[in-house]
Design a protein around this motif. Sequence first.
Motif, PDB file in Angstrom:
ATOM      1  N   ILE B 230      -7.336   0.156   1.100  1.00 24.31           N
ATOM      2  CA  ILE B 230      -6.262   1.018   1.018  1.00 24.31           C
ATOM      3  C   ILE B 230      -4.723   0.480   1.167  1.00 24.31           C
ATOM      4  CG2 ILE B 230      -5.004   3.297   1.700  1.00 24.31           C
ATOM      5  CD1 ILE B 230      -7.857   4.488   1.753  1.00 24.31           C
ATOM      6  N   LEU B 232      -4.214  -2.753   1.389  1.00 18.93           N
ATOM      7  CA  LEU B 232      -4.013  -3.825   0.212  1.00 18.93           C
ATOM      8  C   LEU B 232      -3.396  -3.461  -1.204  1.00 18.93           C
ATOM      9  CD1 LEU B 232      -4.196  -6.712  -0.130  1.00 18.93           C
ATOM     10  CD2 LEU B 232      -6.514  -6.828  -0.982  1.00 18.93           C
ATOM     11  N   THR B 233      -4.205  -2.280  -1.713  1.00 15.73           N
ATOM     12  CA  THR B 233      -3.751  -1.727  -3.172  1.00 15.73           C
ATOM     13  C   THR B 233      -2.820  -0.532  -3.100  1.00 15.73           C
ATOM     14  OG1 THR B 233      -5.681  -0.025  -2.702  1.00 15.73           O
ATOM     15  CG2 THR B 233      -5.966  -2.395  -3.976  1.00 15.73           C
ATOM     16  N   ARG B 234      -2.578   0.133  -2.051  1.00 12.60           N
ATOM     17  CA  ARG B 234      -1.841   1.336  -2.050  1.00 12.60           C
ATOM     18  C   ARG B 234      -0.400   1.516  -1.295  1.00 12.60           C
ATOM     19  NH1 ARG B 234      -2.190   3.538  -6.091  1.00 12.60           N
ATOM     20  NH2 ARG B 234      -3.896   2.480  -7.089  1.00 12.60           N
ATOM     21  N   THR B 235      -0.314   0.278  -0.529  1.00 15.71           N
ATOM     22  CA  THR B 235       1.164   0.386   0.346  1.00 15.71           C
ATOM     23  C   THR B 235       1.752  -0.784  -0.094  1.00 15.71           C
ATOM     24  OG1 THR B 235       0.032  -1.028   2.379  1.00 15.71           O
ATOM     25  CG2 THR B 235      -0.691   1.139   2.259  1.00 15.71           C
ATOM     26  N   ARG B 236       3.070  -0.439   0.545  1.00 16.42           N
ATOM     27  CA  ARG B 236       4.245  -1.600   0.745  1.00 16.42           C
ATOM     28  C   ARG B 236       3.674  -3.004   1.409  1.00 16.42           C
ATOM     29  NH1 ARG B 236       9.957  -0.132   2.936  1.00 16.42           N
ATOM     30  NH2 ARG B 236      10.344   0.307   0.901  1.00 16.42           N
ATOM     31  N   ASN B 239       1.434  -4.961  -0.852  1.00 20.03           N
ATOM     32  CA  ASN B 239       2.059  -5.786  -1.752  1.00 20.03           C
ATOM     33  C   ASN B 239       2.883  -7.172  -1.346  1.00 20.03           C
ATOM     34  OD1 ASN B 239       3.071  -5.512  -4.593  1.00 20.03           O
ATOM     35  ND2 ASN B 239       4.987  -5.032  -4.033  1.00 20.03           N
ATOM     36  N   TRP B 240       3.101  -7.043   0.109  1.00 22.98           N
ATOM     37  CA  TRP B 240       3.688  -7.974   0.684  1.00 22.98           C
ATOM     38  C   TRP B 240       2.923  -9.043   0.915  1.00 22.98           C
ATOM     39  CZ3 TRP B 240       7.203  -5.763   5.196  1.00 22.98           C
ATOM     40  CH2 TRP B 240       8.337  -5.029   4.550  1.00 22.98           C
ATOM     41  N   PHE B 242      -0.128  -9.658  -0.865  1.00 20.08           N
ATOM     42  CA  PHE B 242      -0.234 -10.284  -2.318  1.00 20.08           C
ATOM     43  C   PHE B 242       1.075 -11.245  -2.739  1.00 20.08           C
ATOM     44  CE2 PHE B 242      -2.678  -6.643  -3.634  1.00 20.08           C
ATOM     45  CZ  PHE B 242      -4.081  -7.423  -4.182  1.00 20.08           C
TER      46      PHE B 242
END
Lengths: 263, 370
Positions: B230, B232-236, B239-240, B242
């Motif tokens: 969660i 990794l894929t759903r939060t700010r 995104n950082w 990645f």
Amino acid sequence: MSDTVHAPIVEMKDIEKHFGPVIALNGVSFDVRPGECHCLLGDNGAGKSTFIKTMSGVHKPTRGTILFEGKEMRFDSPRDAMIAGIATVYQDLAMIPLMSVTRNFWMGREPVRRVGPFRFMDFRKANDVTMEEMRKMGINLRSPDQAVGTLSGGERQTVAIARAVYFGAKVLILDEPTSALGVRQTANVLSTIDKVRKGGIAVVFITHNVRHALAVGDRFTVLNRGKTLGTAKRGQITPEELQDLMAGGQEMVALESSLGGTV
Amino acid sequence: MSSTGMVDERIKKTSRLRTAFIRPELGAIVGVVAVFLFFAIFAGDSGMFNPQGVLNWSTVSAQFVIIAVGACMLMIAGEFDLSVGSMIGFAGMSIAIMSVTMAWPVWLAILLTFAICMSIGALTGTIVVRTGLPSFIVSLAFLFILRGFTIFFPQVIERRTIIGGISERAEGDWLAPLFGGKVGEGFFRWLAEMDIIATYSRGARAGEPMVSGIPMLIVWALVLVIVAHIVLTRTRFGNWIFASGGDAQAARYVGVPVNRVKIQMFMFTAFCATVFATCQVIEFGSAGADRGLLKEFEAIIAVVIGGALLTGGFGSVIGAALGAIIFGVVQQGLFFAGVESSLFRVFLGVILLFAVILNTYIRRIITGER
Ligand SMILES: Nc1ncnc2c1ncn2[C@@H]1O[C@H](COP(=O)(O)OP(=O)(O)OP(=O)(O)O)[C@@H](O)[C@H]1O
Ligand SMILES: [Mg+2]
């Protein structure tokens, strides 16, 4: 015209930047006012990118001061500059090919949505805004989930421009934003610059194309080997003079005659 | 010329099925299916799929999952940690020395060990981001440093390299059951009473169900996978992560605090290693200086089977967990199938190769890599 109305929003005084033994900038002064487009011109390696990177917080100047809205400012990171309202399109774009267009567009400024004590990234808003901003720039994306690596060079550049335009609250810096663009998209970018400027935002525009500079520029500053050759206002300088300055002077005249005046 | 409508004439219609299949985890999903099919055929009647058998390979898989989740997040952030295995040995020994030799309460030993190990993770991360050295080299140094200490301290203090007696010390402790306990014991007793699962027929535990509950190890694995996925894929912050691994410079230019993100991922990897070690120590009741050997490679292989890109910026926690399950099932399955366990390596090598080839193909489709 408007320069009596507005004080400069960013003022850079005697900026020097050294990279070890290399003197990339040797005392450059420059300012930009709200509602104007200030073009920064000059030969390859003149120091234009280095200069705007000190303005956007990537580099700290070796010497010199930066005033933002009249107050002395030290940007410790690009994040500080962004928070102050400065958005930049870097020459190498700052796009991550492996990530989706939406993730790139919002990188560093992701919109969040609260669910109880948790904060999640608001993908619906992020996707909608991304698609809409890209459409405004004349590009219809297949999907906001598409990886940037699957876009063409010009499409990538457009994402970077759309992102900066969307986030550039006070100052918008564009480092050769049209180098990979088609005719229609270039016209689009130039008219976007015009529109943004009329909205009261200060624009710094780097280009190698004299016609593009003259189309939107209010003032022109030419850099040469880390120093300014001076600043001219619109109407004070002819395209030919500007072109000669940008190329660093005399050689250009010789070159031009041998090419039959096509440059 | 400008087709402003929503339909793009330059896109072929792709079926839902194809879209659903083109995902980073595909290689791992295919691998899991292949592995289960293989053992259903060759070990179907060996007890591998009865409750005890399932518990057996689930527990082993859960161990792999716990360290794979940490390695996966770190790899997506663009870094490696080769010291995970040594960290497991070090953390276990730290708990043993504090609780047995120094006779501190077990909960204190556990909490202090977490603090120490995560600080070491932070130190590794700080050295990596400050010096710009490859994390491969920096963490390799820590592989030796931590393993060295893990052997040195018990040698000097206790004159041996295995410290036991932790089970006795952990009795009545409030924190130890979080790592060594079981959940759902009432449910399994009920299942046994209903004759749904087998019970012991002889010995001291006669009448008790053979599977008395789900070990906390498995609970930890599930929770870590879900939370990490969660985040990794759903939060700010995801995104950082990645962005930091995809292109650190580009991420910095747009204001992502790359150094902080990377250091935090090193700390998370250390956290996962310590969870693994604590569960193991509480379960076995002892700590040994050779624990966790080669675990870093197993974690990295599971992550790569799971579709992550070795150079960072792309990957999936679910994929890494599936990769870890392939590991656990193959390791235990060959034992159930009565096959020479050295074949474990052959089998793993083959799966690794196939999964990675498939993953590379999928990734090219998704990211347009050329
Ligand atoms: N990080 C760095 N380390 C060392 N030297 C640098 C660095 N960045 C820039 N330079 C040097 O500073 C000088 C100015 O570079 P800069 O990128 O600012 O030029 P530019 O005007 O943007 O050129 P172009 O039109 O080609 O983009 C060059 O000589 C370059 O080699
Ligand atoms: Mg440049």
